[in-house]
Write a protein that holds these residues in place. Sequence first.
Motif, PDB file in Angstrom:
ATOM      1  N   ASP A  89       0.807  -1.218   0.000  1.00 53.74           N
ATOM      2  CA  ASP A  89       0.000   0.000   0.000  1.00 53.74           C
ATOM      3  C   ASP A  89       0.840   1.269   0.000  1.00 53.74           C
ATOM      4  O   ASP A  89       0.292   2.373  -0.010  1.00 53.74           O
ATOM      5  N   ASN A  90       2.160   1.149   0.031  1.00 57.62           N
ATOM      6  CA  ASN A  90       3.045   2.309   0.071  1.00 57.62           C
ATOM      7  C   ASN A  90       3.744   2.565  -1.266  1.00 57.62           C
ATOM      8  O   ASN A  90       4.779   3.241  -1.299  1.00 57.62           O
ATOM      9  N   ASN A  91       3.195   1.996  -2.336  1.00 56.62           N
ATOM     10  CA  ASN A  91       3.795   2.158  -3.669  1.00 56.62           C
ATOM     11  C   ASN A  91       5.218   1.609  -3.723  1.00 56.62           C
ATOM     12  O   ASN A  91       6.088   2.147  -4.406  1.00 56.62           O
ATOM     13  N   GLU A  92       5.445   0.519  -3.009  1.00 54.48           N
ATOM     14  CA  GLU A  92       6.719  -0.183  -3.058  1.00 54.48           C
ATOM     15  C   GLU A  92       6.496  -1.509  -3.781  1.00 54.48           C
ATOM     16  O   GLU A  92       5.490  -2.196  -3.535  1.00 54.48           O
ATOM     17  N   PHE A  93       7.409  -1.857  -4.667  1.00 57.99           N
ATOM     18  CA  PHE A  93       7.255  -3.006  -5.545  1.00 57.99           C
ATOM     19  C   PHE A  93       8.437  -3.953  -5.383  1.00 57.99           C
ATOM     20  O   PHE A  93       9.552  -3.512  -5.129  1.00 57.99           O
ATOM     21  N   VAL A  94       8.177  -5.243  -5.539  1.00 60.09           N
ATOM     22  CA  VAL A  94       9.262  -6.220  -5.553  1.00 60.09           C
ATOM     23  C   VAL A  94       9.205  -7.008  -6.850  1.00 60.09           C
ATOM     24  O   VAL A  94       8.147  -7.186  -7.451  1.00 60.09           O
ATOM     25  N   GLY A  95      10.352  -7.461  -7.254  1.00 60.77           N
ATOM     26  CA  GLY A  95      10.444  -8.253  -8.462  1.00 60.77           C
ATOM     27  C   GLY A  95      11.885  -8.623  -8.729  1.00 60.77           C
ATOM     28  O   GLY A  95      12.705  -8.695  -7.814  1.00 60.77           O
ATOM     29  N   VAL A  96      12.176  -8.836  -9.996  1.00 62.53           N
ATOM     30  CA  VAL A  96      13.507  -9.254 -10.410  1.00 62.53           C
ATOM     31  C   VAL A  96      14.038  -8.275 -11.445  1.00 62.53           C
ATOM     32  O   VAL A  96      13.320  -7.883 -12.366  1.00 62.53           O
ATOM     33  N   SER A  97      15.278  -7.876 -11.272  1.00 69.34           N
ATOM     34  CA  SER A  97      15.988  -7.062 -12.259  1.00 69.34           C
ATOM     35  C   SER A  97      17.292  -7.767 -12.587  1.00 69.34           C
ATOM     36  O   SER A  97      18.162  -7.922 -11.719  1.00 69.34           O
ATOM     37  N   LEU A  98      17.427  -8.218 -13.814  1.00 66.23           N
ATOM     38  CA  LEU A  98      18.657  -8.903 -14.202  1.00 66.23           C
ATOM     39  C   LEU A  98      19.850  -7.967 -14.125  1.00 66.23           C
ATOM     40  O   LEU A  98      20.984  -8.392 -13.885  1.00 66.23           O
ATOM     41  N   GLY A  99      19.606  -6.673 -14.292  1.00 65.75           N
ATOM     42  CA  GLY A  99      20.680  -5.709 -14.181  1.00 65.75           C
ATOM     43  C   GLY A  99      21.195  -5.542 -12.753  1.00 65.75           C
ATOM     44  O   GLY A  99      22.303  -5.069 -12.536  1.00 65.75           O
ATOM     45  N   HIS A 100      20.380  -5.952 -11.779  1.00 64.87           N
ATOM     46  CA  HIS A 100      20.792  -5.886 -10.379  1.00 64.87           C
ATOM     47  C   HIS A 100      21.116  -7.273  -9.820  1.00 64.87           C
ATOM     48  O   HIS A 100      21.298  -7.434  -8.615  1.00 64.87           O
ATOM     49  N   GLN A 159      13.920 -15.036  -5.922  1.00 62.63           N
ATOM     50  CA  GLN A 159      12.690 -14.695  -6.614  1.00 62.63           C
ATOM     51  C   GLN A 159      11.683 -14.160  -5.593  1.00 62.63           C
ATOM     52  O   GLN A 159      10.925 -14.918  -5.002  1.00 62.63           O
ATOM     53  N   PRO A 160      11.652 -12.848  -5.326  1.00 62.42           N
ATOM     54  CA  PRO A 160      10.662 -12.306  -4.394  1.00 62.42           C
ATOM     55  C   PRO A 160       9.261 -12.410  -4.961  1.00 62.42           C
ATOM     56  O   PRO A 160       9.062 -12.285  -6.179  1.00 62.42           O
ATOM     57  N   GLN A 161       8.288 -12.631  -4.077  1.00 67.70           N
ATOM     58  CA  GLN A 161       6.904 -12.814  -4.504  1.00 67.70           C
ATOM     59  C   GLN A 161       5.948 -11.768  -3.938  1.00 67.70           C
ATOM     60  O   GLN A 161       4.945 -11.459  -4.560  1.00 67.70           O
ATOM     61  N   ALA A 162       6.223 -11.257  -2.728  1.00 67.29           N
ATOM     62  CA  ALA A 162       5.274 -10.352  -2.079  1.00 67.29           C
ATOM     63  C   ALA A 162       6.020  -9.443  -1.121  1.00 67.29           C
ATOM     64  O   ALA A 162       7.109  -9.769  -0.642  1.00 67.29           O
ATOM     65  N   ILE A 163       5.407  -8.282  -0.810  1.00 67.91           N
ATOM     66  CA  ILE A 163       5.995  -7.320   0.117  1.00 67.91           C
ATOM     67  C   ILE A 163       4.903  -6.788   1.033  1.00 67.91           C
ATOM     68  O   ILE A 163       3.796  -6.479   0.585  1.00 67.91           O
ATOM     69  N   SER A 164       5.208  -6.700   2.336  1.00 67.05           N
ATOM     70  CA  SER A 164       4.250  -6.203   3.320  1.00 67.05           C
ATOM     71  C   SER A 164       4.371  -4.687   3.437  1.00 67.05           C
ATOM     72  O   SER A 164       5.345  -4.088   2.949  1.00 67.05           O
ATOM     73  N   PRO A 165       3.409  -4.020   4.117  1.00 69.39           N
ATOM     74  CA  PRO A 165       3.511  -2.562   4.299  1.00 69.39           C
ATOM     75  C   PRO A 165       4.750  -2.136   5.081  1.00 69.39           C
ATOM     76  O   PRO A 165       5.171  -0.983   4.992  1.00 69.39           O
ATOM     77  N   THR A 166       5.340  -3.053   5.865  1.00 69.30           N
ATOM     78  CA  THR A 166       6.556  -2.731   6.615  1.00 69.30           C
ATOM     79  C   THR A 166       7.818  -3.174   5.886  1.00 69.30           C
ATOM     80  O   THR A 166       8.877  -3.305   6.486  1.00 69.30           O
ATOM     81  N   ARG A 167       7.705  -3.407   4.581  1.00 70.49           N
ATOM     82  CA  ARG A 167       8.840  -3.728   3.699  1.00 70.49           C
ATOM     83  C   ARG A 167       9.486  -5.071   4.020  1.00 70.49           C
ATOM     84  O   ARG A 167      10.676  -5.264   3.790  1.00 70.49           O
ATOM     85  N   THR A 168       8.712  -6.006   4.555  1.00 64.20           N
ATOM     86  CA  THR A 168       9.187  -7.382   4.644  1.00 64.20           C
ATOM     87  C   THR A 168       8.833  -8.087   3.345  1.00 64.20           C
ATOM     88  O   THR A 168       7.676  -8.067   2.917  1.00 64.20           O
ATOM     89  N   VAL A 169       9.821  -8.692   2.727  1.00 61.09           N
ATOM     90  CA  VAL A 169       9.652  -9.340   1.430  1.00 61.09           C
ATOM     91  C   VAL A 169       9.770 -10.848   1.606  1.00 61.09           C
ATOM     92  O   VAL A 169      10.594 -11.327   2.388  1.00 61.09           O
ATOM     93  N   VAL A 170       8.924 -11.604   0.902  1.00 64.87           N
ATOM     94  CA  VAL A 170       9.038 -13.063   0.921  1.00 64.87           C
ATOM     95  C   VAL A 170       9.102 -13.591  -0.497  1.00 64.87           C
ATOM     96  O   VAL A 170       8.618 -12.965  -1.438  1.00 64.87           O
ATOM     97  N   GLY A 171       9.709 -14.768  -0.624  1.00 68.81           N
ATOM     98  CA  GLY A 171       9.851 -15.397  -1.928  1.00 68.81           C
ATOM     99  C   GLY A 171      10.663 -16.660  -1.812  1.00 68.81           C
ATOM    100  O   GLY A 171      10.458 -17.451  -0.898  1.00 68.81           O
TER     101      GLY A 171
END
Length: 283
Positions: A12-23, A48-60
């Motif tokens: 909900d904070n306009n934060e996105f997770v995914g994959v960047s081959l450049g990174h 491979q991250p799949q989801a992000i919580s409002p407190t920026r915890t990422v799972v994958g």
Amino acid sequence: QSFDSWVSGCNDNNEFVGVSLGHGGGVIWDIDWNSAQRLGSTVVGPNQPQAISPTRTVVGASTDRLALSTATAWITSTLPNDNTLTSKNLGNGVATGINANAVASITSFVGQPAQRRAGLSGLQGGVPFYPILPGATSSWANGIDDQSRLVGGTQDAGGTVRGFVWNMGEGYAQLQPTWDGQGMLPHAEARAIGLDRFVVGQSYAMVAGQPVRPAATVWVAAAGPRNLNRESSMSDGSAPPQLTDAVAVSHTGAILCEARASDGTRHAVLLTPRSGGRWNLIP
């Protein structure tokens, strides 16, 4: 950086997770930060991250040298441009969702990838918990809500796939498929859950081992399945492309769908409730 990249989740904070081959793998993108934040691995392979919580915890998931998948959580800082990062191993398999109470939905691979089990894993410690889902020879978790309701799919001995909702206190509920102009669709899978047991997903048939006649489906609370193609229209009143899958739902009831146009091209379509903000008021 002129490399492929793709997004798999947002909060909900306009934060996105995914994959960047450049990174080099998994990253967080934040419109308030100057650059993407890399996500390290708990093992040695890519992530491979799949989801992000409002407190920026990422799972994958992370992958080791033997190509084995490990469900992983990355706990990050909420301070701008602070790249502090802690990673945790949540068990074998992949983590697919994270709720506000630091509980992740996971899919474990038992023996072979085909032998999947849906479960929960807490970020505060302990071993993963895998509920017994009646009649399922295989199960997988696609999402979780803040009441730790799991949603996903199960497959029985005959190969029939059904969506499900499971919660420790409420137990197990099977989600039946919807129908289209050719009749009942035999299979269904839940993709995501919003507020008040608002579940979205897909119904489909199988021909020669391939899914056909896919239809975006919604289940509201304890009500039966509804084909979103039957009750959706574009903002100008025209018919939308064929809605083939409902992949996410917001807390306000907006549904993100995949669609396919008559020329075969794929599109993203956002559906918003048109009757008091509540889908259960729509006939």
